[in-house]
Design an enzyme around this catalytic site. Structure first.
Site, PDB file in Angstrom:
ATOM      1  N   LEU A 249      40.558  43.189  47.410  1.00  0.00           N
ATOM      2  CA  LEU A 249      39.561  42.385  46.707  1.00  0.00           C
ATOM      3  C   LEU A 249      39.374  42.906  45.287  1.00  0.00           C
ATOM      4  CD1 LEU A 249      37.451  40.140  46.699  1.00  0.00           C
ATOM      5  CD2 LEU A 249      35.784  41.819  47.508  1.00  0.00           C
ATOM      6  N   TYR A 250      39.421  44.220  45.122  1.00  0.00           N
ATOM      7  CA  TYR A 250      39.327  44.795  43.781  1.00  0.00           C
ATOM      8  C   TYR A 250      40.394  44.201  42.871  1.00  0.00           C
ATOM      9  CZ  TYR A 250      40.024  48.156  39.997  1.00  0.00           C
ATOM     10  OH  TYR A 250      40.199  48.730  38.764  1.00  0.00           O
ATOM     11  N   ALA A 251      41.633  44.171  43.362  1.00  0.00           N
ATOM     12  CA  ALA A 251      42.733  43.600  42.570  1.00  0.00           C
ATOM     13  C   ALA A 251      42.487  42.127  42.280  1.00  0.00           C
ATOM     14  CB  ALA A 251      44.051  43.782  43.320  1.00  0.00           C
TER      15      ALA A 251
END
Length: 438
Positions: A249-251
């Site tokens: 999700l960070y990416a």
């Protein structure tokens, strides 16, 4: 219950005259009574719901107060003549043709080093940070103290606070924004996804909304991430590669940021430069990074988890020393063209760029541990584990030819030299290692 039955009988009563007799006054009195009862019940539920929401949102009643603190605005104290004087003094340009730079995330790892470097060369620098507790806030406060001793004031506030951002631009006509504020970390996204949306998407949009409407519009350099390359297998990673396979999700939020940047550049003429950082390390680093907690655990005698990919594949990272990253950030600022909008209206095409900032030489994580063993004179207890499905990827490797040609970017610090500097800082900061093993 009997009264409810009576009401149901009334509803089902036949309309034919003579088959059912009823006192009209009694009927309307009952209707009014039940209407009042229904209103009372509705408002009781609303009131109880409001109380429930209040307590659920209260940090004191939350099982994980840190999550809420990173997802919602806090109340910060800002404004007034004294505050404005500090803001102006910090942002005052002291060199010829210098910049007035707003650095978001200034108490963070990269933000601290970039702010200090800008100040040293005579640029005006104002920091902004919300000092959240994703990792030990005392480290951020120590960085804040370091910057304040060098003349950089950090305003305590949130990038989602539109009123605060507008006030800052009202006090100082910033020429540039170095946007480094973000919710970092690949694995933590599985625990608190909302904090990534709040910071990396909503916060970025709020910042761009303010920047597009001020006059003059600033040029913006912001931190993307090598994580956008996700599950790509072609190496080294190039800015021309597709980035539509995020592994975390960070990416995904960083990829979303790149698309959002394109939109604001296209519609409003904002000059935007994205920097894809590759595993930054060094003094004053982040405790959630492997090199940092490996050092801590080695000193404590704890086992070191070393991940391997499928079929015993090597996990490697393109470790990039902080000083090299800083030079890339300053190069991006120095080559950023002016935004072309005015008052939210685009006047012409504006600059839009994305650069890899890496070291071009991936190192296996096992080698990282070996270097730390030699520097700390401690033998590691290695615990080989399979790479979990938590967003981590097997390797990162940067193609930096574009940054070399456009920014003059050329990393000079190898991992051995960089870790030596980090370990020296770590042992000094944690009082010869004593604090680290408490």
């Amino acid at each position: 219950m009997s009264q409810l039955k009576q009401m149901s009988h009334i509803d089902s009563a036949p309309p034919t005259p003579g088959k059912f007799k009823m006192d009209k006054a009694s009927y309307f009195n009952r209707v009014r009574w039940h209407t009042s009862l229904a209103k009372l019940a509705v408002w009781s539920f609303v009131f109880l719901g409001a109380i429930l929401i209040f307590f659920l949102r209260s940090p004191a009643s939350s099982p994980v107060p840190a999550d809420l603190s990173r997802r919602s605005l806090r109340t910060y104290s800002w404004g007034g003549p004294v505050w404005e004087k500090r803001v102006r003094a910090s942002a005052q340009v002291r060199s010829r043709n210098g910049f007035a730079v707003l650095v978001t995330g200034a108490a963070g790892f990269v933000g601290t080093h970039v702010s200090a470097a800008l100040k040293r060369r005579g640029d005006g620098v104002l920091g902004l940070d919300n000092f959240n507790d994703y990792y030990d806030p005392s480290l951020k406060r120590a960085r804040q103290g370091l910057l304040e001793r060098n003349g950089v004031y950090i305003v305590e506030g949130d990038i989602n606070d539109e009123a605060l951002l507008r006030k800052l631009f009202e006090v100082v006509p910033f020429t540039h924004v170095m946007h480094l504020a973000a919710q970092a970390g690949v694995r933590y996204a599985m625990e608190n996804p909302g904090s990534y949306v709040h910071s990396n998407i909503a916060g970025f949009v709020n910042l761009l909304e303010v920047c597009k409407s001020v006059n003059p519009q600033p040029a913006i350099v912001w931190a993307s991430s090598s994580s956008v390359y996700g599950l790509n297998t072609k190496v080294p990673f190039s800015e021309r590669d597709r980035t539509d396979q995020p592994a975390s999700l960070y990416a995904a939020t960083k990829k979303a940021g790149e698309e959002i940047a394109h939109t604001y550049n296209h519609i409003y003429g904002l000059s935007l430069t994205g920097l894809r950082f590759f595993t930054v390390y060094g003094p004053w680093g982040r405790p959630d990074m492997a090199y940092f907690f490996f050092t801590r655990d080695l000193l404590k005698g704890k086992p070191i988890p070393i991940f391997e990919a499928a079929n015993h594949g090597t996990v490697a990272r393109d470790f990039t020393y902080i000083d090299d990253i800083v030079r890339g950030c300053l190069g991006a600022l120095d080559t950023a063209e002016k935004s072309t909008g005015s008052g939210g209206k685009k006047r012409g095409p504006a600059q839009l760029r994305v650069f890899n900032l890496g070291n071009t030489s991936p190192v296996p994580v096992s080698d990282l541990v070996s270097i730390l063993e030699r520097l700390l004179k401690v033998k590691a207890k290695r615990n080989i584990m399979k790479l979990p499905r938590n967003g981590d990827v097997q390797f990162t490797h940067a193609n930096i030819s574009y940054a070399q040609s456009e920014l003059g970017y050329k990393p000079t610090t190898d991992l051995q030299s960089g870790l030596k500097k980090f370990v020296r800082w770590y042992l000094n900061y944690y009082s010869g290692g004593k604090k680290a093993v408490e």
